[in-house]
Every structure is written in structure tokens, then in C-alpha cells.
Design an enzyme around this catalytic site. Sequence first.
Site, short mmCIF file in Angstrom:
data_model
loop_
_atom_site.label_atom_id
_atom_site.label_comp_id
_atom_site.label_asym_id
_atom_site.label_seq_id
_atom_site.Cartn_x
_atom_site.Cartn_y
_atom_site.Cartn_z
N ASN A 29 0.80 -1.16 0.07
CA ASN A 29 -0.01 -0.03 -0.26
C ASN A 29 0.81 1.39 0.20
O ASN A 29 0.40 2.23 -0.12
CB ASN A 29 -0.94 0.01 1.25
CG ASN A 29 -0.27 0.19 2.57
OD1 ASN A 29 0.25 -1.15 2.70
ND2 ASN A 29 0.23 1.24 3.27
N GLY A 31 5.27 3.21 -0.54
CA GLY A 31 6.57 3.00 -0.82
C GLY A 31 6.87 2.21 -1.99
O GLY A 31 6.47 1.98 -3.08
N GLY A 33 6.68 -1.15 -2.22
CA GLY A 33 5.66 -2.10 -2.25
C GLY A 33 4.65 -1.65 -3.34
O GLY A 33 4.07 -2.28 -4.26
N SER A 156 17.90 -4.48 1.75
CA SER A 156 18.16 -2.93 2.08
C SER A 156 19.77 -2.82 1.79
O SER A 156 20.57 -3.49 2.24
CB SER A 156 17.76 -2.30 3.10
OG SER A 156 18.39 -1.22 3.52
N TYR A 181 17.46 -1.75 12.83
CA TYR A 181 17.10 -1.85 11.32
C TYR A 181 17.72 -2.55 10.37
O TYR A 181 17.52 -3.42 9.36
CB TYR A 181 16.71 -0.19 10.73
CG TYR A 181 16.23 -0.30 9.63
CD1 TYR A 181 14.90 -0.80 8.97
CD2 TYR A 181 16.88 0.05 8.57
CE1 TYR A 181 14.58 -0.93 7.91
CE2 TYR A 181 16.44 0.10 7.14
CZ TYR A 181 15.25 -0.54 6.93
OH TYR A 181 14.80 -0.45 5.55
#
Length: 316
Positions: A29, A31, A33, A156, A181
Amino acid sequence: MSSPSRNQPWDVHRLPSAEGRTFLITGGNAGIGYFAAEQLAATGAVVVLGSRNRAKADAAMGSIRSRVPGARVRHLRLDLADLPSLRTAVDALDLDHLDAVVHNAGVALDDPPRQETGDGHELMFATNHLGHFALTQWLAPLLSAAPAGRVVTVGSFAARSERLDLDDPQSARDYRPKRAYGRSKLAQMCFGFALDRRLRAVGSTVLSVVAHPGGALDALTPSRAPVTVTLPGERLRSLPAALLVQGKDAGAWPVVRAVLDPGVRGGQLWGPRVFGLRGRPRREPVPSHMADPDAAARLWAVSGELAGTDPDLGFR
């Protein structure tokens, strides 16, 4: 649409038809994606947006339909931080097979304090890695039932400079948000490569591929109101950065290629062409710390224990 011939150079603007295929994108929904979903919807595939927020998913589906006439998109309520809910979510797909899942959804926290899920797991490690690890088990029968199923894990650039601490995988003793992260994304990528080795060992037809978007900035991303809005001033101020990085629409290109390209093989890493930060997608060498089989085996065991999954994730 272009034909899927391996003799033609890959064209991000002329994707091969995927009519009759179904793809699930976690975090579809927003970014990376969202743009992966928009681009895949243009191939004629059915695209399922996995999202815990129905309103955001509805906004994303409306945006895709406004740009892709006849787009076939649907929503699946999916909360990767809630491990016990994942089996029920997969049942709600109501499919007899799934051609690909894109493990894209993620959480990035910039500031302390350390946050935990309802299950007591550190939020970024749980959402970015453990949730996808567990989801793969419940999707295994559907992926195996497809003619050529794929698991595409979105990593990432931040993972390149990190190393796993499997004695403290959830940063309980030393929590630093940016490091946590990066380690959660590294865990994802190590899982993607380890999964492919295990799939090959059991003779599965499913491929596991890893992709990353490089440097993808909101300010260089075209507006898709109300999903994302980039003001002209923001875009103008960010133009110098475009020499090194790109928008999230282009950041989705390696992911989309990993899903569609018939020449892609399991265990490969795909990213942007220019320094791994921007440009059209290309295959990259896999960094040694992401391909270490001993570290991957330890990560697999720790992840399975924390997520309560089958040792083989259902692939036999």
C-alpha cells in the site's frame, strides 16, 4: 507488453505479460511495495496488497486502478507483527496457487525507546524478518502448487555494513535503532539466500531471490495522491541527489524484475545498476556475509524457535 524472450534486454517500461498469474506483495500500500504493485498490475496479473490498514490499501488500489485500466488488485489483511494471525491471513487468500510473494513490508524506527510486538519481539526484527519467515511457511503449499513459484525478499543497502549478532538478535542488551533496522534487513537477506539453498536441496521448483531498491527517496518519487504526495519544491531541491539516488518508482524495478524475468535464478541478488544506488536493475554479487552458510543456519534455527515454525518451512 514485450515478449519474455531472454535474448531481449530487460526494459523496465515494457514488461512481459503475466496474465493468469497472482502475486502477493506485503506492504503493497506504500513506498516500494506500492510501485511494485502498480508496475506488476500493468502486466495483467492479479496483485494482492498485503496490508494491516484497509483504508490505506483502498487508497493504493484506487490509485493503481486510475493508472492501470482494468487492473486486478485486491487487499489481504496482513499484520506481520502478529505471528499467530498469519495462518488465518493466508487462508483468507482463497487461492489454489500463488506465483510469487514479495516480502517487502518493513518498519524503520529512528529513535528510542525499543518497541515490542504483542508477542514480546523487538518490533523491527519481528516485522521485517520474523513475520516474513513465518509467512513463508503458510504460503509454501501455494507457492509449490504454482508452475514456477518465487519468493522475492526485499533487502536494503543498509544491510551491507551490518553484521548479525545471533547472541542478541533482537537487540535486547544494546538497542540502537538504525543498527537494529540494518540487522533486521540483513536477517531478511540472509534468509532469502538460505531459503534458496534449502529449496534446491529438496528439489523444489520454487525460487528464492533477493532484491534491493538502492537509494530511494520520497522527494524524488512521483506523486500518487493520496498514497504519496511530492511537492514541486521538494522535488526541485532534491534534484542534485538524483545523481546518486532515485525515486521509489525506480527503486521498485529490481523487485519487479526478480518477480517476472524468466532468466532470473534462485539465490541471485538484484539491485540498481549504478553503484547499487540508482538506475536499471542488474544482477549483483552476493556479499560474503550474506551468503555464510554457518551464520545462516544459526539464524534459521533462532528464527524458527522465535516464530514457532516447522524446521523446513513446509518445503519438502
